[in-house]
Design an enzyme around this catalytic site. Structure first.
Site: not given
Ligand code: ADP
Ligand code: MG
Length: 525
Positions: A91-92, A58
């Site tokens: 998010t990445t 994540d």
């Protein structure tokens, strides 16, 4: 005039040198998490100061755990954290997009284009994209919603676990949405238990707490009544805190005790007067008063955490009071049912009210798996809320970015001057998602992108992305690889914002010594 004292012991870099260093730092960070993107992304092993380890892929977890000192890298991490807060996913993606935007900006700077021209072009691109997104999105039916939540969970846990988590999350969010279209996610309680299979997890309508009524003589089930939530207790000590006592004879103490009991009884009478049939207290309820409560037909619970009291307040549209004396029409709540049930030998109290709440009881074999299941629920509930509230989705696997880049290039042609080059650079930048997804699956990134672009053009479709199973372009709707539009919107907004902020910095003043520069794998900048 002598140099301002603020600049003493300060390293200063300005102009192009400052910009180059900042862009390097941003790119290094993007590079560090690039390999985690997508379902075939690799995991990172994180080890903290105390030697604790965590394996995750994540993006935001990796970034928030890493000890990053460079201020520009911190700006990127904060963009990723915002993405996590607002969209729960992507998010990445946000960090990779920002890194690529900056890399392309640097190429333009080398050609003599001023950073503020690039910033203007980037801002126009962002606005154009946010407007064009409405041409690409479509409404999700229940099957599609399920696929979207599954896509969010891709790469996390095994596939049957994802199926269950996706199904339960949507079910829970739907229950909460019945009372208010704007879903309050805090009305969903997650109870996780070790022992058992994920398949045995269930959703319950109402708020469920691992509690039992204080006396089994009290009614097991109560329907349609009023509830009082006390942020305190119903105890002798709470009654007597204000009293001073001089004990001179044995009788005095006894009569004092009697007085205390009388006061407790008065509290219960007050509940009766207010028609309360269920009472929940954060602190204790005196054993002496149990029978009286039972006689008065009140179902009572003690040591309910404040957090749970707040959830009860939302479920029953009630307010917390410090003492029973503070009860009034404003803070007395209403419930549909209040039941004591047993599941697998464990006692639960389940309350249903008009402010619909839902409880997920998640089961997993070991504590490690429970942790993973909880993290998955966190993501899938966030995405389910977006889906139930908005229901507009786009194609994943990079399809949406290629479709947007296609439109953006046509838009660039209408913009004169150097800003046009910046808009084209932005279009190139967002296509990075296809390249990285391919790269992480061991597919040639350049051919993957060329093939996807060609296939979108040939079939006149916005739905073609990279199918990582065969490395070929594929229809993402057919493959069920879909994402809520909110993730894409926020990723574009967040990445553009941080890229522009970094481009605007032309002077860096560092106190004491220069901070360590993160390693940069490629030579490009
Ligand atoms: P992020 O932190 O940005 O959400 P993820 O590692 O979760 O990063 O990867 C999300 C990306 O992976 C999205 O672009 C999504 O469309 C893509 N993706 C997920 N599953 C697949 C799949 N089966 N095939 C192709 N792309 C996929
Ligand atoms: Mg994701």
């Amino acid at each position: 005039m002598s140099e301002a004292p603020i600049l003493k012991d300060t390293t200063r870099s300005s102009g192009r040198e400052a910009l180059q260093k900042n862009i390097q730092a941003a790119m290094a960070l993007a590079e560090a998490i690039r390999s985690t993107l997508g379902p075939k992304g690799l995991d990172k092993l994180l080890i903290d100061d105390e030697g604790r380890t965590l394996v995750t892929n994540d993006g935001v977890t990796v970034l928030e755990t890493a000890k990053v000192e460079h201020p520009v890298a911190k700006m990127m991490i904060s963009a990723s954290s915002t993405q996590d807060r607002v969209a729960k996913d992507g998010t990445t993606t946000t960090v990779i997009l920002a890194g690529e935007m900056l890399q392309n900006a640097w190429q333009l700077i080398l050609q003599g284009i001023h950073p503020s021209t690039i910033a203007r072009g980037y801002r126009k691109s962002e606005q154009f994209i946010l407007e064009s997104l409405s041409e690409i999105v479509f409404d999700a039916d229940d099957d599609i919603k399920h696929s979207v939540v599954n896509t969010t969970l891709a790469g996390k846990g095994h596939s049957s676990m994802q199926e269950i988590i996706a199904k339960l999350s949507l079910e829970a969010v739907k229950i909460v949405a019945e009372s208010n279209a704007a879903v309050d996610i805090s009305k969903i309680k997650l109870i996780s238990q070790t022992g058992g299979k994920v398949e045995d997890s269930r959703v319950f309508r109402g708020l469920m707490l691992p509690k039992k009524r204080i006396s089994s003589d009290m009614a097991k089930e109560v329907y349609e009544g009023k509830i009082a939530l006390v942020d305190g207790g119903l105890e002798k000590s709470t009654v007597s805190t204000d009293l001073k006592l001089n004990v001179t004879t044995v009788g005095v103490l006894e009569s004092f005790r009697q007085e205390e009991r009388k006061m407790l009884k008065q509290m219960v009478d007050r509940l009766v007067e207010k028609n309360i049939s269920v009472l929940a207290c954060r602190e204790s309820i005196d054993d002496d008063i149990k029978n009286y409560l039972t006689e008065q037909g009140i179902q009572a619970f003690r040591r309910v955490s404040r957090n749970d009291l707040n959830m009860l307040a939302k479920t029953c549209n009630a307010g917390l009071v410090n003492s029973i004396m503070g009860l009034s029409a404003n803070n007395i709540g209403e419930f549909i049912s209040s039941k004591n049930i047993t599941i697998d030998g464990k006692n639960f109290w389940i309350v249903e009210g008009d402010g619909n709440a839902a409880t997920i009881v998640a089961k997993a074999s070991t504590a490690d798996v429970v942790g993973e299941v909880e993290r998955c629920f966190d993501d899938s509930l966030g995405v389910s809320v977006q889906l139930i509230e908005d229901g507009k989705v786009v194609c994943g696997g990079g399809a949406v970015y290629v479709a947007l880049a296609k439109r953006l290039r046509r838009f660039a042609e209408t913009i004169p001057g150097r800003e046009q080059l910046a808009i084209e650079a932005y279009a190139d930048a967002i296509e990075v998602i296809v390249r990285v997804l391919a790269e992480n699956a061991g597919i040639d990134p350049i051919s993957a992108l060329i093939d996807v672009v060609a296939e979108q053009t040939n079939t006149n479709s916005d739905n073609i992305g990279i199918n990582l199973l065969n490395g070929r372009p594929g229809d993402m709707i057919e493959l069920g690889i879909l994402e809520p539009q909110g993730i894409i919107k926020q990723a574009i907004i967040g990445a553009t914002e941080v890229a522009i902020s970094i481009l605007r910095i032309d002077d860096v003043l560092w106190a004491k010594q220069e901070m360590e520069m993160p390693e940069l794998p490629d030579e490009d900048v």
